[in-house]
Design an enzyme around this catalytic site. Structure first.
Site, PDB file in Angstrom:
ATOM      1  N   SER A  79      16.169  -4.340  -5.225  1.00 61.29           N
ATOM      2  CA  SER A  79      14.794  -3.922  -4.979  1.00 61.29           C
ATOM      3  C   SER A  79      13.835  -5.115  -4.917  1.00 61.29           C
ATOM      4  CB  SER A  79      14.377  -2.912  -6.055  1.00 61.29           C
ATOM      5  OG  SER A  79      13.173  -2.285  -5.723  1.00 61.29           O
TER       6      SER A  79
ATOM      7  N   ASP B   4      13.704  -3.900  -0.612  1.00 59.16           N
ATOM      8  CA  ASP B   4      14.544  -2.843  -0.029  1.00 59.16           C
ATOM      9  C   ASP B   4      13.727  -1.748   0.630  1.00 59.16           C
ATOM     10  OD1 ASP B   4      13.629  -1.716  -2.440  1.00 59.16           O
ATOM     11  OD2 ASP B   4      15.416  -0.482  -2.666  1.00 59.16           O
TER      12      ASP B   4
ATOM     13  N   ASP C 121       8.520  -3.987  -0.425  1.00 55.15           N
ATOM     14  CA  ASP C 121       9.374  -4.793  -1.293  1.00 55.15           C
ATOM     15  C   ASP C 121      10.702  -5.043  -0.595  1.00 55.15           C
ATOM     16  OD1 ASP C 121      10.548  -2.296  -1.558  1.00 55.15           O
ATOM     17  OD2 ASP C 121      10.963  -2.524  -3.685  1.00 55.15           O
TER      18      ASP C 121
ATOM     19  N   ASP D 269      11.532   0.453  -0.408  1.00 56.00           N
ATOM     20  CA  ASP D 269      11.273   1.769  -1.000  1.00 56.00           C
ATOM     21  C   ASP D 269       9.945   1.832  -1.745  1.00 56.00           C
ATOM     22  OD1 ASP D 269      11.883   0.369  -3.311  1.00 56.00           O
ATOM     23  OD2 ASP D 269      13.317   1.848  -4.076  1.00 56.00           O
TER      24      ASP D 269
END
Length: 459
Positions: free
Chosen positions: A102, A245, A243, A247
């Site tokens: 993440s 990833d 960010d 999400d």
């Protein structure tokens, strides 16, 4: 019961250090494959990753484990986490895997797992996987004739772009909007700029050249400095920070002011409520969301339900109680009308659509409430059970009583780091400072005692 390998968002750690080693990742693939092969028919797993250097290593290790267990592995390459959840459903897979840590630096990585419905796996299933990992898996692997195979999936990122665009009505365009998008050198570096451009915006993409080690480095939703500078430089209407990833999302308005997840939730909830789209007359957030958001929603006749930190807990509460808007101040925004997990691009599109409909600047749209002052402190610890000690528990209870109902004290152990996170919130700053400082001292003192006792036991 605390889990052995899984944290609040899958399995996570430093690359090439247990548990983020190729041999352990292969064992995870075997265990998960064996479990799902015994329960489902398609035996198909889709695997995505962000742009970390270690993603290649872990991807190959997982593929070895899954195919040894008899699963067919469909490799998506670098895609946002919500794309994995969406494609898991679209490709009729039994399982989705995202290789990502993440918003963490490049040297960390992780493994997130999604079920065939696109939702993250439950604690119960994760516990079964952990039990399998700790057994001799060789006896349960596929026979020679049943070994699985792996294949690259072409065009998956464009399917995700179309999916994101379809969350807006066909007559909504982003013409005349000048948008800066910070891709965090991460998984959304292709999808986010392309989707915004196809919807008609003038797009300035920054931090969109990943090299394996620059993901989240001085960019993205954890560092808005370069985005604010670019917004000011090109006189943009809005800046979007994703960010690593994809999400989570934060925004920057035309004045280069930060718009956090709480303000985004407020905008979407109010707008959807007016249009009759908001379900269950409220939203779901976590214990970390600002008290100002709760007061704002209550003033509109809407409820705010709080959960533990982690978007999986937000999603669980939304599913159980029928809410369709939820999220975290950090920028995880979950809109269950569209998807099953946080989606930074989709959340940003809803805000932009609202902005186009109302025709007001982002600075007016996204300052829906006055945030209540918050103080955050992180305490590095050695003993993760320090909060369970009676003197610490008593001190927390007494501090909470002193603050009363107009303030909040939230103290929790991080699910991904050896850290105790302390948050004090309230209108009286001096009292908050005193209480938070006291909690830091007490936790540090008792953690030090734990280390001293452990040293005595070893000697």
């Amino acid at each position: 019961m605390p889990q052995k390998y899984f944290g609040t968002d899958g399995i996570r750690g430093k690359a090439n250090v247990f548990p983020m080693t190729p041999d352990f990742a292969m064992k995870v693939g075997m265990a998960v494959g064996i479990l799902f092969r015994s329960q489902n028919q398609s035996r198909r797993v889709v695997i995505g990753k962000d742009t970390r250097l270690s993603g290649y290593m872990l991807e190959n290790a997982l593929v070895s484990g899954f195919t040894a267990a008899g699963m067919e592995a469909f490799l998506l390459g670098p895609v946002p986490t919500p794309a994995v959840a969406m494609l898991c459903r679209s490709l009729r897979a039994d399982l989705g895997v995202m290789i990502s840590a993440s918003h963490n630096p490049f040297y960390d990585n992780g493994i997130k797992l999604f079920g065939p419905d696109g939702f993250k796996l439950s604690d119960e299933i994760e516990e079964k996987i952990e039990q399998l990992i700790d057994t001799d898996l060789s006896k349960s692997l596929a026979s020679c004739a049943e070994i699985g195979y792996a294949k690259r999936v072409e065009g998956d990122i464009y399917r995700y772009i179309e999916y994101a665009k379809r969350t807006l009505p066909r007559d909504v365009r982003l013409d005349n909007l000048r948008i800066v998008v910070d891709c965090a050198n991460g998984a959304a570096y292709k999808a986010a700029p392309r989707a915004l451009w196809e919807l008609g915006a003038e797009v300035f993409a920054i931090n969109d050249t990943p090299n394996g080690t620059n993901i989240n480095h001085k960019c993205g939703s954890t560092d808005l400095a370069s985005l604010k500078q670019k917004v000011h430089e090109v006189r943009a209407d809005v800046g979007i920070a994703l960010d690593g990833d994809g999400d989570r999302v934060l925004l920057v308005d035309e004045k280069a002011q930060t718009v956090d997840g709480d303000q985004l939730i407020a905008v979407i909830a109010e707008h959807w409520h007016k249009n009759g789209r908001l379900q269950s007359k409220g939203v779901v957030t976590t214990i970390m969301s600002n008290l100002g958001l709760e007061r704002f929603l209550n003033s509109k006749g809407l409820d705010l339900v709080r959960t533990k930190v982690g978007d999986r807990y937000v999603v669980d509460a939304m599913r159980k109680k029928g809410y369709n808007v939820g999220g975290e101040a950090s920028g995880h925004i979950v809109l269950s009308d569209f998807g099953t997990t946080g989606d930074g691009l989709v959340a940003a599109l809803q805000i932009l659509a609202c902005m186009q409909e109302i025709q007001i600047p982002m600075s007016h749209l996204c300052q829906r409430f006055e945030p209540v002052p918050q103080i955050f402190k992180n305490v590095m610890i050695k003993n993760k059970n320090v909060l369970k000690k009676n003197p610490v528990k008593t001190a927390i209870e007494q501090a909470t009583q002193r603050l009363g109902k107009k303030a909040r004290l939230v103290i929790r152990a991080s699910g991904t780091e050896p850290v105790i996170r302390i948050m004090g919130e309230g209108d009286e700053r001096e009292m908050l400072d005193a209480v938070v400082t006291e909690m830091v001292d007490i936790i540090t003192h008792h953690d030090t005692l734990s280390k001293a006792c452990a040293s005595l036991e070893r000697s």
